[in-house]
Design a protein around this motif. Sequence first.
Motif, mmCIF file in Angstrom:
data_model
loop_
_atom_site.group_PDB
_atom_site.id
_atom_site.type_symbol
_atom_site.label_atom_id
_atom_site.label_comp_id
_atom_site.label_asym_id
_atom_site.label_seq_id
_atom_site.Cartn_x
_atom_site.Cartn_y
_atom_site.Cartn_z
ATOM 1 N N LYS A 84 -18.409 -1.705 1.814
ATOM 2 C CA LYS A 84 -19.407 -0.584 1.700
ATOM 3 C C LYS A 84 -18.652 0.495 1.394
ATOM 4 N N ALA A 85 -17.258 0.658 1.733
ATOM 5 C CA ALA A 85 -16.249 1.838 1.242
ATOM 6 C C ALA A 85 -15.629 2.023 0.119
ATOM 7 N N ALA A 86 -15.862 0.792 -0.739
ATOM 8 C CA ALA A 86 -15.213 0.480 -1.930
ATOM 9 C C ALA A 86 -15.017 1.607 -3.098
ATOM 10 N N GLN A 87 -16.068 2.486 -2.889
ATOM 11 C CA GLN A 87 -16.252 3.457 -3.981
ATOM 12 C C GLN A 87 -15.191 4.853 -3.585
ATOM 13 N N ALA A 88 -14.431 4.868 -2.358
ATOM 14 C CA ALA A 88 -13.770 5.866 -1.870
ATOM 15 C C ALA A 88 -12.559 6.029 -2.965
ATOM 16 N N LYS A 89 -12.432 7.439 -2.849
ATOM 17 C CA LYS A 89 -11.050 7.938 -3.736
ATOM 18 C C LYS A 89 -9.902 6.981 -3.465
ATOM 19 N N ASN A 90 -9.585 7.041 -1.873
ATOM 20 C CA ASN A 90 -8.489 6.268 -1.759
ATOM 21 C C ASN A 90 -9.030 5.579 -0.225
ATOM 22 N N LEU A 91 -8.882 4.138 -0.129
ATOM 23 C CA LEU A 91 -9.158 3.110 0.876
ATOM 24 C C LEU A 91 -8.323 2.566 1.339
ATOM 25 N N TYR A 92 -7.907 2.789 2.739
ATOM 26 C CA TYR A 92 -6.999 2.455 3.549
ATOM 27 C C TYR A 92 -7.303 1.437 4.854
ATOM 28 N N LEU A 93 -6.591 0.474 5.164
ATOM 29 C CA LEU A 93 -6.916 -0.179 6.398
ATOM 30 C C LEU A 93 -6.016 0.013 7.648
ATOM 31 N N GLY A 94 -6.852 0.488 8.597
ATOM 32 C CA GLY A 94 -6.250 1.045 9.926
ATOM 33 C C GLY A 94 -6.335 0.108 11.009
ATOM 34 N N ALA A 95 -5.661 0.364 12.021
ATOM 35 C CA ALA A 95 -5.592 -0.383 13.447
ATOM 36 C C ALA A 95 -4.726 0.748 14.114
ATOM 37 N N LEU A 96 -4.746 0.107 15.457
ATOM 38 C CA LEU A 96 -3.754 0.661 16.326
ATOM 39 C C LEU A 96 -2.148 0.418 16.013
ATOM 40 N N LEU A 97 -2.359 -1.013 15.365
ATOM 41 C CA LEU A 97 -0.900 -1.382 14.947
ATOM 42 C C LEU A 97 -0.317 -0.764 13.850
ATOM 43 N N ASN A 98 -0.616 0.249 13.104
ATOM 44 C CA ASN A 98 -0.246 1.014 11.910
ATOM 45 C C ASN A 98 -0.501 2.374 11.871
ATOM 46 N N ALA A 99 -0.762 3.082 12.928
ATOM 47 C CA ALA A 99 -1.461 4.545 13.226
ATOM 48 C C ALA A 99 -0.332 5.405 12.558
ATOM 49 N N GLY A 100 0.712 5.386 12.741
ATOM 50 C CA GLY A 100 1.785 6.384 12.482
ATOM 51 C C GLY A 100 2.292 6.417 11.079
ATOM 52 N N ALA A 101 1.966 5.138 10.650
ATOM 53 C CA ALA A 101 2.296 5.110 9.105
ATOM 54 C C ALA A 101 1.254 5.626 8.213
ATOM 55 N N LEU A 102 -0.109 5.174 8.729
ATOM 56 C CA LEU A 102 -1.314 5.651 8.007
ATOM 57 C C LEU A 102 -1.493 7.264 8.148
ATOM 58 N N ALA A 103 -0.979 7.824 9.218
ATOM 59 C CA ALA A 103 -1.092 9.314 9.474
ATOM 60 C C ALA A 103 -0.108 10.015 8.136
ATOM 61 N N ALA A 104 1.044 9.457 8.095
ATOM 62 C CA ALA A 104 1.978 9.815 7.151
ATOM 63 C C ALA A 104 1.529 9.770 5.633
ATOM 64 N N THR A 105 0.746 8.653 5.372
ATOM 65 C CA THR A 105 0.037 8.673 4.091
ATOM 66 C C THR A 105 -1.194 9.903 3.963
ATOM 67 N N LEU A 106 -1.832 9.657 4.930
ATOM 68 C CA LEU A 106 -2.778 10.779 4.744
ATOM 69 C C LEU A 106 -2.606 12.005 4.615
ATOM 70 N N LYS A 107 -1.574 12.418 5.164
ATOM 71 C CA LYS A 107 -0.761 13.767 5.290
ATOM 72 C C LYS A 107 -0.758 14.089 3.837
ATOM 73 N N LYS A 108 -0.108 12.874 3.253
ATOM 74 C CA LYS A 108 0.238 13.355 1.609
ATOM 75 C C LYS A 108 -0.998 13.254 0.731
ATOM 76 N N LYS A 109 -2.007 12.485 1.280
ATOM 77 C CA LYS A 109 -3.222 12.511 0.218
ATOM 78 C C LYS A 109 -4.163 13.688 0.505
ATOM 79 N N GLY A 110 -4.223 14.291 1.657
ATOM 80 C CA GLY A 110 -5.003 15.531 1.819
ATOM 81 C C GLY A 110 -6.429 15.264 2.303
#
Length: 247
Positions: free
Chosen positions: A118-144
Motif C-alpha cells: 500500500k505504501a509502494a508509491q512513496a518517495k522512499n520506502l524503508y522497513l523499520g523495527a525496534l531492531l534498527n531504529a538508530g540506523a533508520l533515524a540516521a537515514t531519515l535525517k539525511k532524506k529530510g
Amino acid sequence: MECDVVFTAKEVTAALVLEKNVVVIDVLRATSTMLTALFNGCTAIIPVKEPEEGKKLLEKELLTRGEARENYVLGGERGGVLIPGYDLGNSPLEYTYSAIGQKKLIFCTTNGTLAISKAAQAKNLYLGALLNAGALAATLKKKGDPIIFACAGTRGHYTLEDVLAAGLIMHELKNQTENVALSDKALTSLVLYRYYENDLAKVVNFSKHAKVLTALGFTKDVAYCSQKNLFDLVPAYKQGEIRLGEM
Ligand code: MLT
C-alpha cells in the motif's frame, strides 16, 4: 522534519505516501524477520500480499530467469503459522545464514507485506523495527521531510509494539537533530516509547499480538523482536524488491 504516524495498514493510501519518506513498521514480526533475513545474507526480498501470488511468482521467476529452485525461499505466514507449500514461516529465528544466505526471499504476511504494497508509491520506502531504529533515524535525517511512520497494525487494529517502534525511531531522530516537528499521533508515539524505554520487552509482551504468538509457541520471537538497535541496517523498497539501502 515533519513526522506523522498512521496506526494501521488500512489507513495507508497512495495519496498519503506520495512524495513522502515512509517507514513501514511491523515489529511482530514481518519487518523484524525481513531485517534478520537481510542481515543473514538474503540478496533481495519480494513482498507479496497473498500466498498464491507468492507461489505463482516463484514459478515465473524460475521460468523466466532460468534460476535453480534452491536459490529461492518462499516465506511467510497466515494466522501466524507456515503457509502450506511454503519453505519457511515468519519466525525471524528461522532465517539463519544456512536457510537464507545468498538466496532471494518471496515473502507474504498478513499485515506487514500488505502495508508495504500500500505504501509502494512513496518517495522512499524503508522497513523499520525496534531492531534498527538508530540506523533508520540516521537515514531519515539525511532524506529530510516529510516522514510517515506506517504501522502495519493487525487486521485494521492498532498494535502497541508498532507504535512503540515509531516512538523509538523518533526518539533517535530527535537525538540526532533538533529540527523535528511532531504531529499529535507522532507525539503520542514518542511519549509511549519514553514511558517504557527501559522495559521494552515488558511492554511488547502486554500487546495482544504478543499473546497470540506466545500461545502459538513463539515466545522466543517476541523476546527477539523486542531488542533495541540490534542491526545497523536500513532495508529499502524499490521497484518491487527490498534490499539493504544506503545508510
Ligand atoms: C503480519 O505481517 O501480519 C505479522 O508479521 C504476523 C506474524 O506475526 O506472523
